[in-house]
Design an enzyme around this catalytic site. Structure first.
Site, PDB file in Angstrom:
ATOM      1  CG  ASN A  13      -1.715   1.262   1.379  1.00 15.60           C
ATOM      2  OD1 ASN A  13      -1.858   2.024   0.417  1.00 15.60           O
ATOM      3  ND2 ASN A  13      -2.265   1.501   2.568  1.00 15.60           N
ATOM      4  CE  LYS A  15       0.213   3.532   4.758  1.00 12.61           C
ATOM      5  NZ  LYS A  15      -0.025   3.704   6.156  1.00 12.61           N
ATOM      6  CG  HIS A  99      -5.945   1.927   5.051  1.00  8.40           C
ATOM      7  ND1 HIS A  99      -5.513   2.859   5.970  1.00  8.40           N
ATOM      8  CD2 HIS A  99      -4.916   1.071   4.865  1.00  8.40           C
ATOM      9  CE1 HIS A  99      -4.268   2.563   6.312  1.00  8.40           C
ATOM     10  NE2 HIS A  99      -3.880   1.487   5.660  1.00  8.40           N
ATOM     11  CD  GLU A 101      -3.099   5.569   6.552  1.00 11.59           C
ATOM     12  OE1 GLU A 101      -3.137   5.653   5.314  1.00 11.59           O
ATOM     13  OE2 GLU A 101      -2.137   5.084   7.182  1.00 11.59           O
ATOM     14  CD  GLU A 171      -3.701  -2.539   7.278  1.00  8.51           C
ATOM     15  OE1 GLU A 171      -2.610  -2.821   6.799  1.00  8.51           O
ATOM     16  OE2 GLU A 171      -4.259  -1.450   7.096  1.00  8.51           O
ATOM     17  N   GLY A 177       2.228   2.240  10.589  1.00  7.73           N
ATOM     18  CA  GLY A 177       3.178   3.343  10.423  1.00  7.73           C
ATOM     19  C   GLY A 177       3.882   3.737  11.712  1.00  7.73           C
ATOM     20  CB  SER A 217       5.057  -1.808  11.825  1.00 12.84           C
ATOM     21  OG  SER A 217       4.631  -0.467  12.011  1.00 12.84           O
TER      22      SER A 217
HETATM   23  C1  PEP Z   1      -0.933   0.140   5.890  1.00 11.68           C
HETATM   24  O1  PEP Z   1      -0.963   1.308   5.598  1.00 11.68           O
HETATM   25  O2  PEP Z   1      -1.825  -0.610   5.510  1.00 11.68           O
HETATM   26  C2  PEP Z   1       0.203  -0.344   6.683  1.00 11.68           C
HETATM   27  C3  PEP Z   1       0.154  -1.545   7.155  1.00 11.68           C
HETATM   28  O3  PEP Z   1       1.244   0.534   6.875  1.00 11.68           O
HETATM   29  P1  PEP Z   1       2.670   0.209   7.578  1.00 11.68           P
HETATM   30  O4  PEP Z   1       3.156  -1.088   6.983  1.00 11.68           O
HETATM   31  O5  PEP Z   1       3.532   1.358   7.210  1.00 11.68           O
HETATM   32  O6  PEP Z   1       2.410   0.091   9.026  1.00 11.68           O
END
Ligand code: PEP
Length: 256
Positions: A13, A15, A99, A101, A171, A177, A217
């Site tokens: 992803n 973003k 997601h 976000e 998630e 992040g 992460s």
């Molecule tokens: C995400 O945005 O779906 C995500 C898992 O980000 P990160 O791997 O940076 O934590």
């Protein structure tokens, strides 16, 4: 992961990162590193404007292109938005839905997520449906209940036949992040709980065919342990998907 019943899927992803020229560069770096991905499907969920470049660059590879969002209506007066059929027409295969976000910054609700899931399926896109809890909710001990509600809402009205097209991504919001990953046990526990919810709704056979990813992460160092969990069938990867070597190392871990 359990390769007997379901596909392992590693999805990046990106973003709101990478211009079209940068996208081309990253894909050119990535392609030779993951050409031997045999066990798992690899997907790059890129910004809308990068989709044509990504599709062209990945034409002769086994890497699929995904989008990070879509509108919940088929078409109409929604200035600045992008529809499912536009994505499908371009050649997009997957779309991230719900997601955290988008839930947080654009107030996307479980009801909206369900509308998008239906439209994606109708259009022939595979939804990657994100679910997850805040740190506060985890501390309150309501994680599994909350995720059950999110999963049930996302699947409301979805037929057993269409279920196979859906990918879930667990998630935890506190891990996205932040560099703070869920332990493999935590990821495995929630993955198993999501599958139990699906089993209760659709039966054991349908439930075991659904891919459930972990995201938050995930990186080259922790991917192996996370993916060793029976109900972690892949990853949704943000930060580490922006570096070719890091993303390729995660794909490698999924291929072992
Ligand atoms: C995400 O945005 O779906 C995500 C898992 O980000 P990160 O791997 O940076 O934590």
């Amino acid at each position: 992961m359990n390769r007997r019943y379901r596909k392992t899927i590693i999805a990046g992803n990106w973003k709101m990162n990478k211009t079209p020229s940068e996208a081309r560069q990253l894909i050119d770096e990535l392609k030779p590193l993951i050409s031997k991905a045999k066990w798992c499907e690899v997907v790059l969920c890129v910004p809308y404007v990068d989709i044509p470049v990504a599709l062209r660059a990945l034409k002769d590879s086994r890497i699929a292109v995904g989008a990070q969002n879509m509108h919940h209506e088929e078409s109409g007066a929604y200035t600045g938005d992008v529809s499912a059929s536009m994505l499908k027409d371009l050649g997009v295969k997957y779309v991230i839905i719900g997601h955290s976000e988008r839930r947080a910054y654009y107030h996307e609700t479980d009801t909206l997520v369900n509308q998008k899931v239906h439209l994606a399926l109708k259009t022939g896109l595979r939804p990657i449906v994100c679910v997850g809890e805040t740190l506060e909710q985890r501390d309150q001990g309501v994680t599994l209940d909350l995720i059950t509600v999110q999963v049930k809402a996302a699947l409301s009205g979805v037929s057993a036949e269409k279920l196979r097209q859906i990918v879930f991504a667990y998630e935890p919001i506190w891990a996205i992040g932040t560099g703070r990953t869920a332990t493999s046990e935590q990821a495995g526990e929630v993955g198993a709980s999501i599958r139990t919810t699906i089993r209760k709704m659709y039966g054991a056979r349908a439930a075991r065919s659904v891919t459930i990813q972990y995201g938050g992460s995930m990186n080259a160092a922790n991917a192996h342990d996370l993916l060793a969990q029976l109900d972690v069938d892949g990853g949704l990867i943000g930060g580490a998907s922006l570096k070719a070597a890091d993303f390729a190392a995660i794909v490698q871990a999924a291929n072992q």
